[in-house]
Design an enzyme around this catalytic site. Structure first.
Site, PDB file in Angstrom:
ATOM      1  N   ASP A   1       0.990  -0.964  -0.586  1.00  0.00           N
ATOM      2  CA  ASP A   1      -0.130  -0.028  -0.119  1.00  0.00           C
ATOM      3  C   ASP A   1       0.915   1.136   0.375  1.00  0.00           C
ATOM      4  OD1 ASP A   1      -2.246   1.371  -0.317  1.00  0.00           O
ATOM      5  OD2 ASP A   1      -2.504   1.388   1.751  1.00  0.00           O
TER       6      ASP A   1
ATOM      7  N   GLY B   1      -0.002   5.721  -4.475  1.00  0.00           N
ATOM      8  CA  GLY B   1      -0.631   7.050  -4.531  1.00  0.00           C
ATOM      9  C   GLY B   1       0.110   8.152  -3.858  1.00  0.00           C
TER      10      GLY B   1
ATOM     11  N   ARG C   1      -0.540   9.954  -9.675  1.00  0.00           N
ATOM     12  CA  ARG C   1      -1.041   8.466  -8.636  1.00  0.00           C
ATOM     13  C   ARG C   1      -0.231   7.617 -10.007  1.00  0.00           C
ATOM     14  NH1 ARG C   1      -3.716   7.847  -4.582  1.00  0.00           N
ATOM     15  NH2 ARG C   1      -4.120   5.507  -5.570  1.00  0.00           N
TER      16      ARG C   1
ATOM     17  N   HIS D   1       2.671   3.861  -8.966  1.00  0.00           N
ATOM     18  CA  HIS D   1       2.232   2.321  -9.181  1.00  0.00           C
ATOM     19  C   HIS D   1       3.059   2.155  -9.702  1.00  0.00           C
ATOM     20  CE1 HIS D   1      -1.506   1.971  -7.271  1.00  0.00           C
ATOM     21  NE2 HIS D   1      -2.386   3.312  -8.208  1.00  0.00           N
TER      22      HIS D   1
ATOM     23  N   SER E   1      -7.199  -5.264  -5.159  1.00  0.00           N
ATOM     24  CA  SER E   1      -8.368  -5.965  -4.195  1.00  0.00           C
ATOM     25  C   SER E   1     -10.141  -5.892  -5.411  1.00  0.00           C
ATOM     26  CB  SER E   1      -8.941  -5.092  -3.239  1.00  0.00           C
ATOM     27  OG  SER E   1      -9.913  -3.418  -3.370  1.00  0.00           O
ATOM     28  N   SER E   2     -10.778  -6.742  -4.733  1.00  0.00           N
ATOM     29  CA  SER E   2     -11.683  -6.801  -4.901  1.00  0.00           C
ATOM     30  C   SER E   2     -13.087  -5.284  -5.152  1.00  0.00           C
ATOM     31  CB  SER E   2     -13.032  -7.354  -4.650  1.00  0.00           C
ATOM     32  OG  SER E   2     -12.714  -7.613  -3.136  1.00  0.00           O
TER      33      SER E   2
ATOM     34  N   ASN F   1     -10.714  -2.341  -5.335  1.00  0.00           N
ATOM     35  CA  ASN F   1     -10.186  -1.045  -5.873  1.00  0.00           C
ATOM     36  C   ASN F   1     -11.157  -0.872  -7.690  1.00  0.00           C
ATOM     37  OD1 ASN F   1      -6.536  -2.579  -4.982  1.00  0.00           O
ATOM     38  ND2 ASN F   1      -7.959  -0.994  -3.984  1.00  0.00           N
ATOM     39  N   TRP F   2     -11.872  -1.780  -7.562  1.00  0.00           N
ATOM     40  CA  TRP F   2     -12.308  -1.555  -9.035  1.00  0.00           C
ATOM     41  C   TRP F   2     -13.231   0.212  -8.742  1.00  0.00           C
ATOM     42  CZ3 TRP F   2     -10.831  -4.862 -12.706  1.00  0.00           C
ATOM     43  CH2 TRP F   2     -10.309  -5.377 -12.753  1.00  0.00           C
TER      44      TRP F   2
ATOM     45  N   ARG G   1       2.107  -5.116   5.812  1.00  0.00           N
ATOM     46  CA  ARG G   1       1.169  -3.863   5.198  1.00  0.00           C
ATOM     47  C   ARG G   1       2.408  -2.687   5.011  1.00  0.00           C
ATOM     48  NH1 ARG G   1      -4.860  -2.595   4.673  1.00  0.00           N
ATOM     49  NH2 ARG G   1      -4.528  -0.242   3.499  1.00  0.00           N
TER      50      ARG G   1
ATOM     51  N   GLU H   1       2.020 -12.988  12.070  1.00  0.00           N
ATOM     52  CA  GLU H   1       1.545 -12.177  12.763  1.00  0.00           C
ATOM     53  C   GLU H   1       1.765 -10.786  12.120  1.00  0.00           C
ATOM     54  OE1 GLU H   1       3.132 -11.554  16.079  1.00  0.00           O
ATOM     55  OE2 GLU H   1       2.514 -14.303  15.670  1.00  0.00           O
TER      56      GLU H   1
END
Ligand code: IPE
Ligand code: IPE
Ligand code: MG
Length: 263
Positions: A39, A42, A52, A56, A84-85, A87-88, A207, A226
């Protein structure tokens, strides 16, 4: 012929090829499977007054570094959250660019993937992924299927709730078809119907960019992972960060609901 005992030779070999032992860790203390929420692309770009999509683009360089280092360390699996589902919901031009990057990655990295013996797999729903991108993904999956090294699992149009819905539908279908007794529906019956069937659960979830959330990633599989969160944005993530995450993981006391060995 060498007069040194075999295990010395093995240790020297491990150091030379950069395996986990070279980080001062035994394989028992190290994660088998690392999952990453990549993550902050952007934000990385916005902070530099760049569009942005530039974030990427730079993020792909981090993917390359991380995959190569994870393979060098001989991890069993690395799972990367690519799309991700949810992100559309993003602007079409950003989605188009992400698809373009994915296609390019599949083409440009194929040779390195083969050299490193990496096995490429994907999880997620295929709908919405342009046919030409799917073709390149499938080519890499097929070419790398017999490799013996690390599994690189790419989560593309992935959502953990979608995955659970799909698994429940498969359970219902198999019960209705008489292939599965309703009394036999247990954890294994569900995990073997997830997109990740046959894969080990992640031990460590990384993350980047500081958010303290899971964002619909591998909800079932990370039950006892973890968590390791860094403020660094994904394009700034380097090999040393991966090493730090692995070292911190090795220092954690994983109790799995039991008691620590000291008690
Ligand atoms: C992660 O970076 C990449 C994808 C979700 C595809 P973001 O694009 O979410 O970056 P931020 O969170 O807006 O900074
Ligand atoms: C998670 O990042 C998805 C990927 C890294 C592909 P997001 O940027 O979509 O997550 P949220 O929206 O901040 O939860
Ligand atoms: Mg984000």
């Amino acid at each position: 012929m060498s007069t040194k005992p075999d295990h010395d030779d093995d240790a020297a070999q491990d150091k030379a090829d950069g395996s986990l032992e070279s980080l001062g860790l035994t394989r028992e203390r190290a994660p088998r499977h690392i999952a990453v929420i990549m993550d902050g692309n952007g934000r990385w770009a916005q902070r530099r007054d760049l569009p942005r999509i530039e974030g990427h683009r730079r993020g792909v360089a981090s993917v390359r570094r991380t995959v190569e280092e994870a393979a060098r360390l001989k991890l069993e699996q690395l799972t990367l959250y690519c799309l991700s589902s949810e992100n559309w919901k993003r602007p079409q031009h950003e989605l188009d660019f992400l698809m373009h990057l994915l296609q390019q990655y599949m083409i440009e990295e194929r040779q390195t993937i083969m050299e490193q013996g990496v096995v490429v797999e994907t999880i997620g729903r295929r709908d919405g992924i342009p046919q030409e991108v799917q073709t390149e993904i499938d080519k890499t999956i097929q070419m790398s299927a017999d490799n013996g090294g690390m599994t690189l699992c790419l989560a593309i149009n992935y959502g953990a709730r979608d995955e659970l819905v799909d698994a429940v539908r498969r359970v219902v279908r198999d019960v209705q078809a008489g292939k599965l007794s309703s009394y036999a529906v247990d954890e294994d019956a569900i995990s073997s119907r997830l997109y990740t069937a046959g894969m080990p659960d992640p031990d460590l979830l990384i993350r980047t960019a500081g958010e303290m959330r899971i964002s619909n990633y591998l909800l079932w599989q990370i039950s006892y992972a973890e968590l390791w969160i860094t403020q660094k944005c994904w394009p700034d993530f380097e090999e040393s960060d991966l090493h730090q995450a692995i070292r911190d993981f090795a220092d954690r006391d994983r109790r799995f609901g039991g008691l620590s060995e000291d008690f």
